[in-house]
Design a protein around this motif. Structure first.
Motif, PDB file in Angstrom:
ATOM      1  N   VAL B  30       0.850  -1.184  -0.059  1.00 17.49           N
ATOM      2  CA  VAL B  30      -0.147  -0.137  -0.086  1.00 17.49           C
ATOM      3  C   VAL B  30       0.918   1.274   0.057  1.00 17.49           C
ATOM      4  O   VAL B  30       0.641   2.339  -0.699  1.00 17.49           O
ATOM      5  N   GLY B 206     -11.611  -5.933  -8.299  1.00 18.46           N
ATOM      6  CA  GLY B 206     -10.210  -6.047  -8.609  1.00 18.46           C
ATOM      7  C   GLY B 206      -9.834  -6.953  -9.560  1.00 18.46           C
ATOM      8  O   GLY B 206      -8.682  -7.118  -9.789  1.00 18.46           O
ATOM      9  N   VAL B 208      -9.156  -9.125 -13.014  1.00 15.43           N
ATOM     10  CA  VAL B 208      -8.570  -8.776 -14.351  1.00 15.43           C
ATOM     11  C   VAL B 208      -8.861  -9.806 -15.153  1.00 15.43           C
ATOM     12  O   VAL B 208      -9.563  -9.764 -16.238  1.00 15.43           O
ATOM     13  N   PRO B 233      -8.945  -2.454 -13.285  1.00 16.86           N
ATOM     14  CA  PRO B 233      -7.777  -2.963 -13.299  1.00 16.86           C
ATOM     15  C   PRO B 233      -7.047  -3.391 -14.557  1.00 16.86           C
ATOM     16  O   PRO B 233      -6.076  -3.048 -14.692  1.00 16.86           O
ATOM     17  N   ILE B 236      -5.208  -0.059 -15.479  1.00 14.23           N
ATOM     18  CA  ILE B 236      -3.854   0.136 -14.885  1.00 14.23           C
ATOM     19  C   ILE B 236      -2.978  -0.772 -15.605  1.00 14.23           C
ATOM     20  O   ILE B 236      -2.072  -0.362 -15.957  1.00 14.23           O
ATOM     21  N   PHE B 237      -3.496  -2.090 -15.993  1.00 17.73           N
ATOM     22  CA  PHE B 237      -2.508  -3.022 -16.796  1.00 17.73           C
ATOM     23  C   PHE B 237      -1.971  -2.564 -18.051  1.00 17.73           C
ATOM     24  O   PHE B 237      -1.100  -2.321 -18.402  1.00 17.73           O
ATOM     25  N   TYR B 252      -0.051   4.325 -12.333  1.00 17.99           N
ATOM     26  CA  TYR B 252       0.001   4.670 -10.752  1.00 17.99           C
ATOM     27  C   TYR B 252      -1.163   4.861 -10.188  1.00 17.99           C
ATOM     28  O   TYR B 252      -1.479   4.560  -8.810  1.00 17.99           O
ATOM     29  N   ALA B 255      -4.023   2.971  -9.981  1.00 18.20           N
ATOM     30  CA  ALA B 255      -3.723   1.783  -9.030  1.00 18.20           C
ATOM     31  C   ALA B 255      -3.951   2.243  -7.640  1.00 18.20           C
ATOM     32  O   ALA B 255      -4.715   1.766  -6.709  1.00 18.20           O
ATOM     33  N   LEU B 258      -7.931   2.158  -7.053  1.00 15.18           N
ATOM     34  CA  LEU B 258      -8.383   0.870  -7.012  1.00 15.18           C
ATOM     35  C   LEU B 258      -8.237   0.394  -5.567  1.00 15.18           C
ATOM     36  O   LEU B 258      -8.984  -0.051  -4.798  1.00 15.18           O
ATOM     37  N   THR B 259      -6.952   0.786  -5.088  1.00 21.89           N
ATOM     38  CA  THR B 259      -6.501   0.406  -3.866  1.00 21.89           C
ATOM     39  C   THR B 259      -7.465   1.197  -2.613  1.00 21.89           C
ATOM     40  O   THR B 259      -8.081   0.393  -1.874  1.00 21.89           O
ATOM     41  N   VAL B 262     -10.911  -0.548  -2.903  1.00 20.91           N
ATOM     42  CA  VAL B 262     -11.010  -1.955  -2.399  1.00 20.91           C
ATOM     43  C   VAL B 262     -10.722  -2.095  -0.873  1.00 20.91           C
ATOM     44  O   VAL B 262     -11.412  -2.687  -0.126  1.00 20.91           O
ATOM     45  N   LEU B 263      -9.755  -0.901  -0.268  1.00 24.83           N
ATOM     46  CA  LEU B 263      -9.419  -1.166   1.052  1.00 24.83           C
ATOM     47  C   LEU B 263     -10.721  -0.548   2.013  1.00 24.83           C
ATOM     48  O   LEU B 263     -10.938  -1.091   2.960  1.00 24.83           O
ATOM     49  N   THR B 266     -13.098  -3.568   2.171  1.00 23.01           N
ATOM     50  CA  THR B 266     -12.859  -4.509   3.075  1.00 23.01           C
ATOM     51  C   THR B 266     -12.709  -4.039   4.423  1.00 23.01           C
ATOM     52  O   THR B 266     -13.505  -4.818   5.382  1.00 23.01           O
TER      53      THR B 266
END
Lengths: 297, 281
Positions: B30, B206, B208, B233, B236-237, B252, B255, B258-259, B262-263, B266
């Motif tokens: 992270v 998340g 791909v 995702p 990003i790729f 970046y 990313a 997305l992080t 998702v965090l 969660t």
């Protein structure tokens, strides 16, 4: 009254259909992939597909050996790194850590498991690749770009941390307190108890966790694809690039329909993955179910 | 005697170090993403779709991919719930006395859970070819639905099993049918259903490999099910694969987005689980 019973009956049948349909997905996926790989299996035999190293789709030559080896290399590296680390971590969390530390640690393992694969890939590119290229590889080989099976293995290892830690911790918790007490009261140190009692008792569970982690690592696609170098040759050292099966499928879906037999070859790759993972999963689930039953008894 | 104490100490230190490494890897990942992504982050990233020269470093953002991801993950979670709630109820309330069968079904879902998303993607692609669907939002939703069904079933099953047997027995003994009992149980597990939704949504947003063949990619926000949809995702790729530094930087930043998404999901589900276990009877 009758209407209520009728409603219950109809709904029960409907739910049965949903259940059967989703369970049979397991079989349908296998059949579908097999059906699509028939053309290539007929053209070249199973053994030729698996053992040949020549990959020239334009000439109709499809040898999967480099990709199978690529998959095995990254998976082996990942499990060799992850299993000891996770075993120690699980032992610490279950046997040593004070409750407060436990309460702080568990969420992080949980959060780690929620991070998407592509983020692991980004991290691999930004952190692991330079680490290997600048700090690790120069000690062993003349030149490495960093994109290697080692990078893939490290990224995969971190990805399977949460899975292994959570399963092993669960297994460790099933070991009866009486056994530990008996060992401790005979004068064994805590570590001796772990070594001679707990680990021996937990061995099947640890194996199950490892098998499950291996099958997870086999199928991981995008993170490995981003750091592995993707060169269709059998790797000979950890600093060589590799090309695992899932990466092969993901990288070539674009050309899949323009070259004859290519789509069939990629579906064969998916079928291979599916079969290996299916077998591994069933093995580990059966072991774990047995452990659970032992606990219930 | 001394050797034993030394061994104990040695392994204890090793365990602490391993734990620090395993738990610390979360911060490392992270941290890396935040450190790199923050620099390229701006409001345009989340409010604009890619402009004309986006892929050579000109203006625009990844709104198309953010919205696309939410559509795919949302659609798949809703479809997945429609399938998995009946399945979870069936296993738990309609299979009394068939323990072996219900446990076999549970194990089948465990195995399905272990099937990698690339296989679901390939299989989803086969379904699409069979029905003549092109790479589109619909195709992506189908593939991701297959991916999340095992997650939803496993989670819901676990939640339903926490409902005390007495509650079902009470409902049944009052003369209600099994379906009416199921409604009582469903009311009990409502927070658990939310947890399952969040888990499935987090996984779906998340992933791909499952949308790679099936959802396609587009610079526009999809307006119908048959249009191709970008996903975060995948964006990003693609951006990371670009030789242009500015575009990589946006990768970046994507990313980072997305992080954060998702965090948040969660952590929300963690809070819900805690709340749920507090009010459980």
């Amino acid at each position: 009254m009758n209407f209520r019973l009728l409603k219950d009956k109809i709904l029960s049948k409907l739910m049965l259909v949903f259940t059967l349909a989703s369970v049979s997905l397991l079989v349908i996926i296998g059949i579908g992939l097999y059906y699509k790989s028939i053309p290539i299996i007929h053209r070249l035999s199973w053994s030729e597909l698996i053992t040949s190293s020549i990959w020239k789709p334009l000439k109709g030559l499809f040898g999967f050996f480099p990709f199978i080896m690529g998959t095995l290399w990254v998976t082996a590296i990942a499990i060799v790194i992850a299993l000891p680390l996770c075993l120690l971590t699980a032992l610490y969390i279950v046997e040593y850590a004070p409750t407060r530390v436990k309460r702080i640690l568990t969420p992080f393992v949980n959060l780690l498991s929620g991070i998407p694969p592509v983020i692991f890939g980004v991290w691999g590119v930004l952190f692991i690749i330079p680490l290997i290229q600048i700090y690790i590889a120069p000690h062993f080989v003349e030149f490495s770009t960093g994109y290697s099976v080692l990078a893939g293995g490290i990224v995969l290892a971190v990805m399977i941390f949460p899975l292994i830690v959570s399963i092993i911790s669960e297994v460790l918790r099933t070991i009866p307190q009486e056994l530990k007490d008996a060992s401790l009261s005979l004068g064994a140190t805590k570590w001796e108890t772990i070594k001679k009692v707990i680990l021996r008792k937990a061995l099947p569970g640890i194996i199950a966790a490892a098998v499950l982690a291996i099958s997870r690592a086999f199928g991981e696609t995008i993170a490995v694809l981003m750091v592995c170098g993707n060169n269709a040759a059998v790797p000979h050292s950890v600093f060589d690039p590799g090309y695992p099966l899932p990466a092969l499928i993901a990288n070539n879906y674009g050309e899949m329909l323009s070259i004859p037999l290519y789509d069939s070859a990629l579906m064969f790759a998916a079928l291979l993955l599916f079969i290996i993972i299916l077998v591994f999963n069933i093995i580990s689930r059966v072991i774990l179910a047995r452990l659970e039953r032992r606990l219930a008894a | 005697m001394k050797k034993r104490k030394f061994e104990e100490l040695f392994f204890r230190i090793l365990m602490v170090l391993a734990t620090i490494l395993v738990a610390g890897s979360f911060f490392l990942i992270v941290g890396t993403v935040f450190f790199k992504g923050f620099h390229y982050m701006n409001l345009d990233m989340i409010t604009k779709t890619p402009g004309g020269g986006f892929y050579i470093g000109k203006e625009g953002g990844v709104l198309n991919a953010i919205v696309g991801s939410f559509y795919v993950a949302g659609g798949a979670t809703i479809l997945g719930l429609l399938v998995s709630i009946p399945v979870a109820i069936f296993i738990n309330l309609y299979m009394d006395g068939k323990r072996f069968l219900s446990n076999t079904i549970r194990m089948a879902f465990d195995v399905l859970f272990g099937i990698p998303s690339i296989v679901y993607g390939a299989f989803g692609f086969l379904i699409m070819v069979y029905f003549g669907i092109r790479a589109s939002l619909l195709g992506g939703i189908i593939a991701v639905t297959l991916l999340v069904i095992p997650i939803l079933v496993r989670t819901l099953d676990e939640v339903i099993r926490t409902v005390p047997f007495e509650l079902r027995d009470a409902a049944l003994s009052l003369g209600s049918t099994r379906w009416e009992t199921a409604k009582v149980v469903l009311r009990q597990i409502r927070p658990g259903i939310f947890t399952a939704i969040l888990l499935s949504f987090g996984r779906a947003i998340g992933d791909v490999a499952s949308v790679l063949f099936t959802a396609g990619f587009s610079d526009n926000v999809p307006t119908s099910l048959h249009e191709p949809a970008a996903t975060l995702p995948l964006a990003i790729f693609f951006q990371l694969g670009s030789p242009v530094e500015e575009v990589q930087g946006r990768g970046y930043a994507s990313a980072l987005i997305l992080t954060i998404i998702v965090l948040t999901i969660t952590i929300l589900s963690d809070i819900l689980i805690k709340k749920f276990s507090k009010h459980k009877i």
